[in-house]
Scaffold this motif. Structure first.
Motif, PDB file in Angstrom:
ATOM      1  N   ILE A  32       0.831  -1.204   0.000  1.00 43.55           N
ATOM      2  CA  ILE A  32       0.000   0.000   0.000  1.00 43.55           C
ATOM      3  C   ILE A  32       0.863   1.251   0.000  1.00 43.55           C
ATOM      4  O   ILE A  32       0.613   2.214  -0.743  1.00 43.55           O
ATOM      5  N   ILE A  33       1.933   1.243   0.837  1.00 43.88           N
ATOM      6  CA  ILE A  33       2.829   2.400   0.891  1.00 43.88           C
ATOM      7  C   ILE A  33       3.505   2.618  -0.461  1.00 43.88           C
ATOM      8  O   ILE A  33       3.606   3.744  -0.962  1.00 43.88           O
ATOM      9  N   SER A  34       3.963   1.528  -1.061  1.00 51.42           N
ATOM     10  CA  SER A  34       4.609   1.642  -2.365  1.00 51.42           C
ATOM     11  C   SER A  34       3.641   2.178  -3.416  1.00 51.42           C
ATOM     12  O   SER A  34       4.013   3.024  -4.244  1.00 51.42           O
ATOM     13  N   ALA A  35       2.393   1.693  -3.373  1.00 58.88           N
ATOM     14  CA  ALA A  35       1.393   2.167  -4.333  1.00 58.88           C
ATOM     15  C   ALA A  35       1.090   3.648  -4.112  1.00 58.88           C
ATOM     16  O   ALA A  35       0.939   4.417  -5.072  1.00 58.88           O
ATOM     17  N   ARG A  36       0.996   4.040  -2.837  1.00 56.90           N
ATOM     18  CA  ARG A  36       0.734   5.451  -2.529  1.00 56.90           C
ATOM     19  C   ARG A  36       1.864   6.339  -3.033  1.00 56.90           C
ATOM     20  O   ARG A  36       1.636   7.449  -3.526  1.00 56.90           O
ATOM     21  N   GLU A  37       3.091   5.860  -2.858  1.00 54.25           N
ATOM     22  CA  GLU A  37       4.223   6.644  -3.351  1.00 54.25           C
ATOM     23  C   GLU A  37       4.125   6.865  -4.849  1.00 54.25           C
ATOM     24  O   GLU A  37       4.383   7.972  -5.354  1.00 54.25           O
ATOM     25  N   LYS A  38       3.747   5.823  -5.581  1.00 53.19           N
ATOM     26  CA  LYS A  38       3.603   5.954  -7.030  1.00 53.19           C
ATOM     27  C   LYS A  38       2.469   6.907  -7.389  1.00 53.19           C
ATOM     28  O   LYS A  38       2.582   7.717  -8.323  1.00 53.19           O
ATOM     29  N   ILE A  39       1.361   6.802  -6.629  1.00 54.88           N
ATOM     30  CA  ILE A  39       0.214   7.668  -6.905  1.00 54.88           C
ATOM     31  C   ILE A  39       0.568   9.138  -6.668  1.00 54.88           C
ATOM     32  O   ILE A  39       0.268  10.017  -7.496  1.00 54.88           O
TER      33      ILE A  39
END
Length: 314
Positions: free
Chosen positions: A251-258
């Protein structure tokens, strides 16, 4: 470690030739008995005893099968040549298979480098390389005869002998797997990203495992041709916790990309507006626009349109 294995140098004859000789002897026995003379009966009995003893000297070798020759407890070499032979009938003949075999080791629980319990399993391909070590350096013969038959007799067969070797390989592979798994962490969560792990190691881990297995099995004359980890997972007691941690990291990695993408899109929008002079925006208007765009782009749900009937400041 050196080898004491050597090829059998004793007398051996063509099996088909000896079959012909024994047929001639059998014909002589059948001719001598009916004569009824004492000398003929004695000679026939001697030939019959000799015929029975000679019958025990036959051996047949298929490709990748070896016969270890033992003469009253003394090692006389190994016969690996394919064919049908006759050798000294007083020679004890121990057949061994030199063909490759698979072993699928069930997953075992071990602690990795940082102490996390993991389940790890392996599959390997092994075969006999040194028949002398296999027969005399480990107690394979006792292990092969540990289970008597239904009638109570103990027999030595190729299958039982190879099962004994397979049991030895299984025990040593368990120890080797524990040794190698303890040298690496499961993943890079608690160690440096540059360090090798069980998940990312791949061929390097398999090569270490192969070396460790061959070192342990050299004393038994067994060679491991290939060894690979075929199962890797966290132990059940920590699997749920680790799964939540992996989900949080995802989730953190996805948020960073977003967020990274949203900032890039906002910058592109502002630059495009300035370049094409669509509207003149001061710092407050840009800040409001940036805030609105980031909310829209980073929100989990679709944005709900709001109709503004006033101005930007009212």
């Amino acid at each position: 470690m050196g080898t004491k294995e050597f090829s059998f140098k004793g007398f051996r004859a063509n099996g088909f030739l000896m079959v012909f000789v024994m047929l001639v002897m059998l014909a002589g026995i059948m001719w001598l008995f009916p004569l009824g003379e004492s000398w003929s009966v004695i000679l026939a009995i001697i030939l019959l005893v000799t015929w029975i003893i000679m019958y025990l000297g036959y051996t047949k070798l298929e490709p990748n099968v070896a016969v270890v020759m033992i003469f009253f407890g003394k090692y006389k070499g190994v016969l690996k040549e394919n064919g049908f032979f006759w050798v000294n009938p007083f020679m004890t003949k121990k057949k061994l298979s030199l063909r490759a075999r698979n072993l699928n080791v069930d997953p075992i629980k071990v602690n990795d480098k940082v102490g996390n319990p993991v389940l790890i399993g392996l599959v390997l391909v092994w075969k006999l390389k040194d028949t002398y070590k296999a027969m005399f350096e480990i107690d394979a013969q006792t292990m092969a005869a540990s289970r008597p038959g239904k009638d109570g007799t103990i027999t030595y067969t190729v299958g039982k002998q190879m099962d004994a070797f397979e049991n030895f390989v299984a025990v040593q592979s368990d120890a080797a797997l524990r040794q190698v798994a303890g040298l690496y962490a499961y993943d890079n969560n608690v160690i440096s990203d540059t360090e090798l792990t069980l998940r990312s190691g791949g061929e390097e881990i398999n090569e270490d495992l192969l070396r460790e297995l061959n070192t342990r099995l050299e004393m038994a004359g067994i060679e491991v041709v290939e060894a690979r980890i075929n199962y890797l997972a966290y132990a059940p007691e920590i699997a749920a916790v680790m799964l939540r941690r992996q989900q949080a990291e995802a989730i953190i990695s996805a948020r960073e990309k977003i967020v990274e993408g949203a900032v890039t899109m906002v910058k592109m929008a502002l630059d495009r507006i300035d370049d094409e002079n669509i509207v003149e925006l001061d710092s407050d208007k840009k800040a409001a626009m940036v805030s609105n765009l980031l909310v829209v782009l980073c929100a989990d749900e679709s944005a709900q349109p709001v109709l503004n009937t006033g101005t930007l400041y009212h």
